[in-house]
Design an enzyme around this catalytic site. Structure first.
Site, PDB file in Angstrom:
ATOM      1  N   ALA A 160     -37.159  -6.614   2.326  1.00  0.00           N
ATOM      2  CA  ALA A 160     -37.559  -5.210   2.163  1.00  0.00           C
ATOM      3  C   ALA A 160     -37.004  -4.409   3.335  1.00  0.00           C
ATOM      4  CB  ALA A 160     -39.079  -5.115   2.128  1.00  0.00           C
ATOM      5  N   ARG A 192     -20.337   3.930   4.518  1.00  0.00           N
ATOM      6  CA  ARG A 192     -20.493   4.521   3.181  1.00  0.00           C
ATOM      7  C   ARG A 192     -21.904   4.259   2.647  1.00  0.00           C
ATOM      8  NH1 ARG A 192     -15.130   2.276   0.444  1.00  0.00           N
ATOM      9  NH2 ARG A 192     -15.478   0.666   2.000  1.00  0.00           N
ATOM     10  N   ASP A 201       0.864  -1.186   0.000  1.00  0.00           N
ATOM     11  CA  ASP A 201       0.000   0.000   0.000  1.00  0.00           C
ATOM     12  C   ASP A 201       0.899   1.235   0.000  1.00  0.00           C
ATOM     13  OD1 ASP A 201      -3.272   0.195   0.959  1.00  0.00           O
ATOM     14  OD2 ASP A 201      -2.087   2.025   0.765  1.00  0.00           O
ATOM     15  N   CYS A 213     -20.525  -0.656  -2.632  1.00  0.00           N
ATOM     16  CA  CYS A 213     -20.560  -1.389  -3.904  1.00  0.00           C
ATOM     17  C   CYS A 213     -21.829  -1.145  -4.721  1.00  0.00           C
ATOM     18  CB  CYS A 213     -20.400  -2.872  -3.627  1.00  0.00           C
ATOM     19  SG  CYS A 213     -18.931  -3.213  -2.668  1.00  0.00           S
ATOM     20  N   PHE A 250     -16.324 -11.182  -5.443  1.00  0.00           N
ATOM     21  CA  PHE A 250     -17.741 -11.271  -5.063  1.00  0.00           C
ATOM     22  C   PHE A 250     -17.859 -11.389  -3.541  1.00  0.00           C
ATOM     23  CE2 PHE A 250     -17.409 -12.956  -9.412  1.00  0.00           C
ATOM     24  CZ  PHE A 250     -18.294 -12.118 -10.064  1.00  0.00           C
ATOM     25  N   LEU A 251     -17.013 -10.638  -2.824  1.00  0.00           N
ATOM     26  CA  LEU A 251     -16.990 -10.736  -1.362  1.00  0.00           C
ATOM     27  C   LEU A 251     -18.011  -9.795  -0.749  1.00  0.00           C
ATOM     28  CD1 LEU A 251     -13.112 -10.400  -0.955  1.00  0.00           C
ATOM     29  CD2 LEU A 251     -14.437 -12.507  -1.219  1.00  0.00           C
ATOM     30  N   PHE A 297     -31.778 -11.936  -1.033  1.00  0.00           N
ATOM     31  CA  PHE A 297     -31.865 -10.517  -1.428  1.00  0.00           C
ATOM     32  C   PHE A 297     -33.298 -10.087  -1.725  1.00  0.00           C
ATOM     33  CE2 PHE A 297     -27.635  -8.657  -1.465  1.00  0.00           C
ATOM     34  CZ  PHE A 297     -26.926  -9.782  -1.055  1.00  0.00           C
TER      35      PHE A 297
END
Ligand code: UGA
Length: 436
Positions: free
Chosen positions: A253, A328, A31, A261, A153-154, A250
């Site tokens: 509601a 976020r 990094d 993402c 796909f995490l 998913f």
């Protein structure tokens, strides 16, 4: 054992590097943020992800996981370099690729032997070709390399389990030999491996996230209709989910999707479509319904409290979903602002996300625990379905509230039970149980 460099120690890079180390490879995580690397070297993990601290510690001890700020060091014996840097949203929804560009340029200038460059960051379709182009142009002398797209796909909060048990691994490349080498790295995971071209792999990632976001907005639209017609969306979703063609996932509601993402990727896909002359009307509806999900909370509270000015409202949960400290695009933080704009006094509690919340919204008072949060409030709004909120002593909660108004933004409570306890209860799309 393979030698792998991972550029970017954010969420994706750290999890990917640590998990590959755990599979027996030698990993150097890089990094440019020196402070972050210094902390990682001391065993301090900059993000909240269940199980990650222990896994990092174990692999550092085993001599398989290293941290550095030096590209020379990271690339020295590497056969693969994974790009896992952030791709934030630009002004008009376009993904901002400056970190990907920086990584590609520095890799090109540093590499002194052939490399397979694997891109894991979520990037607009066509970026793989662009990265190859940048590397070619930035190399002082031509050295062989291939670019492979391997989208991640995490899910935050279950990233390690997701990495170790993927539903599939997607690889895109114009170089079948390079794709095969990246496939070998994933063989211990025993998952289906789909090998395709670069652009298709990049599109699979966007289409997957956009589809999941669409399911959420779909069920939120059904919830709004249920509320009007006196049906219960929880049972509707359960009834739909038994159909194998639909499946149960998913379809919860609530206050809508947030995080780093879905909002960013749906917007970026819309942008790509527009730029190329396509008409992304479904994606637009998905985003609009998601905004409405937040507004629902404000409208409901306004209606139940007869206005919001000077009302005291407690938010249970601030993170965009449970098991993360990520704020976020968090519905809770957005709703807090909307309520404050109408003169409400907002306080909040979250098991892990409070330090970040205090920085983002200094006006929001923070409570030590859910019971302190409830003290004297006119209403409670549940925003994040942390497990610890499912078994609260609701009698105690009600006894300290100024008014017993409970708005359940994630439908975790039983409406009948809450009404029996004397709460005025509202859930999302629970038309037949709203005590009207
Ligand atoms: C998502 C995808 O699930 C991952 O596969 C993908 O790798 C990741 O984005 C990414 O692109 O990096 P994540 O953002 O961690 O993962 O979170 P999810 O668990 O997918 O939840 C996203 C949002 O949808 C949350 O705000 C959650 O509360 C909301 N949600 C989820 C609902 O409102 N209803 C549901 O039924 C499910």
């Amino acid at each position: 054992m393979k030698n792998i460099a991972v550029v970017g120690t954010g969420y994706v890079g750290l999890v990917t590097g640590t998990c590959f180390a755990n599979l027996g490879n030698k990993i150097t995580c890089l990094d440019i943020d020196e402070e972050k690397i210094a902390r990682l070297r001391q065993g301090e993990i900059p993000i909240y992800e269940p199980g990650l601290t222990e896994l990092v510690e174990r692999n550092v001890k085993a001599g398989r996981l290293f941290f550095t700020t030096s590209y020379e060091e990271a690339l020295a014996d590497a056969e693969f370099v994974f790009i896992c840097v952030g791709t934030p949203s630009g002004v008009d929804g376009e993904a901002d690729l400056r970190y990907v560009r920086m990584a590609a340029e520095t890799i090109a200038k540093t590499m002194d032997h052939p490399l397979i460059v694997v891109n894991k960051s979520t990037v607009p379709v066509g970026t793989g070709d662009w990265v190859a182009d940048i590397i070619k142009r930035s190399q002082p002398d031509p050295i062989d390399f291939s670019v492979v797209s391997c989208p991640e796909f995490l899910k935050e909060g279950s990233a390690i389990t997701d990495f170790m048990n993927p539903d599939r691994v997607v690889l895109g490349s114009l170089d079948p030999e390079a794709a095969d080498k990246v496939a070998q790295l994933h063989l211990p995971l025993r998952a289906p491996i789909i090998v395709t071209d670069l652009r298709t792999a990049e599109m699979i990632k966007y289409a997957s996230n956009a589809f999941l976001a669409t399911r959420i907005s779909f069920i939120n639209e059904i919830a709004a209709i249920c509320e009007k017609l006196g049906a219960d969306v929880q049972e509707v979703a359960a009834g739909m989910g038994y159909d194998k063609r639909i499946g149960p996932h998913f379809l919860n509601a609530g206050l809508g999707y947030g995080g780093s993402c879905f909002p960013k990727d749906v917007k970026a896909l819309e942008h790509m479509a527009l730029v190329h002359g396509s008409h992304p009307s479904l994606l637009r509806a998905v985003m609009e319904i998601n905004r409405d999900a937040r507004r629902w909370a404000v409208l409901t509270l306004r209606e139940l409290l007869g206005g919001l000015d000077q009302r005291r409202i407690g938010l249970l949960g601030l993170a965009f979903k449970p098991n993360t400290d990520d704020l976020r695009e968090s519905p809770a933080m957005e709703i807090a602002h909307l309520l404050q704009n109408e003169g409400a006094h907002v306080c909040g509690y979250d098991p892990v996300a409070m330090p970040g919340a205090a920085q983002i919204n200094p006006e929001m008072r923070l409570a030590e625990d859910p019971y302190e949060l409830a003290q004297g409030v006119d209403a409670l709004l549940l925003c994040t379905e942390w497990d610890e909120f499912k078994n609260l002593d609701m009698v105690r909660i009600k006894s300290v509230m100024a008014q017993p108004i409970l708005v359940d933004g994630r439908n975790i409570y039983d409406p009948t039970q809450m009404q029996a306890l004397g709460f005025t209860y509202r859930g999302v799309g629970r038309g037949n149980n709203n005590g009207r």
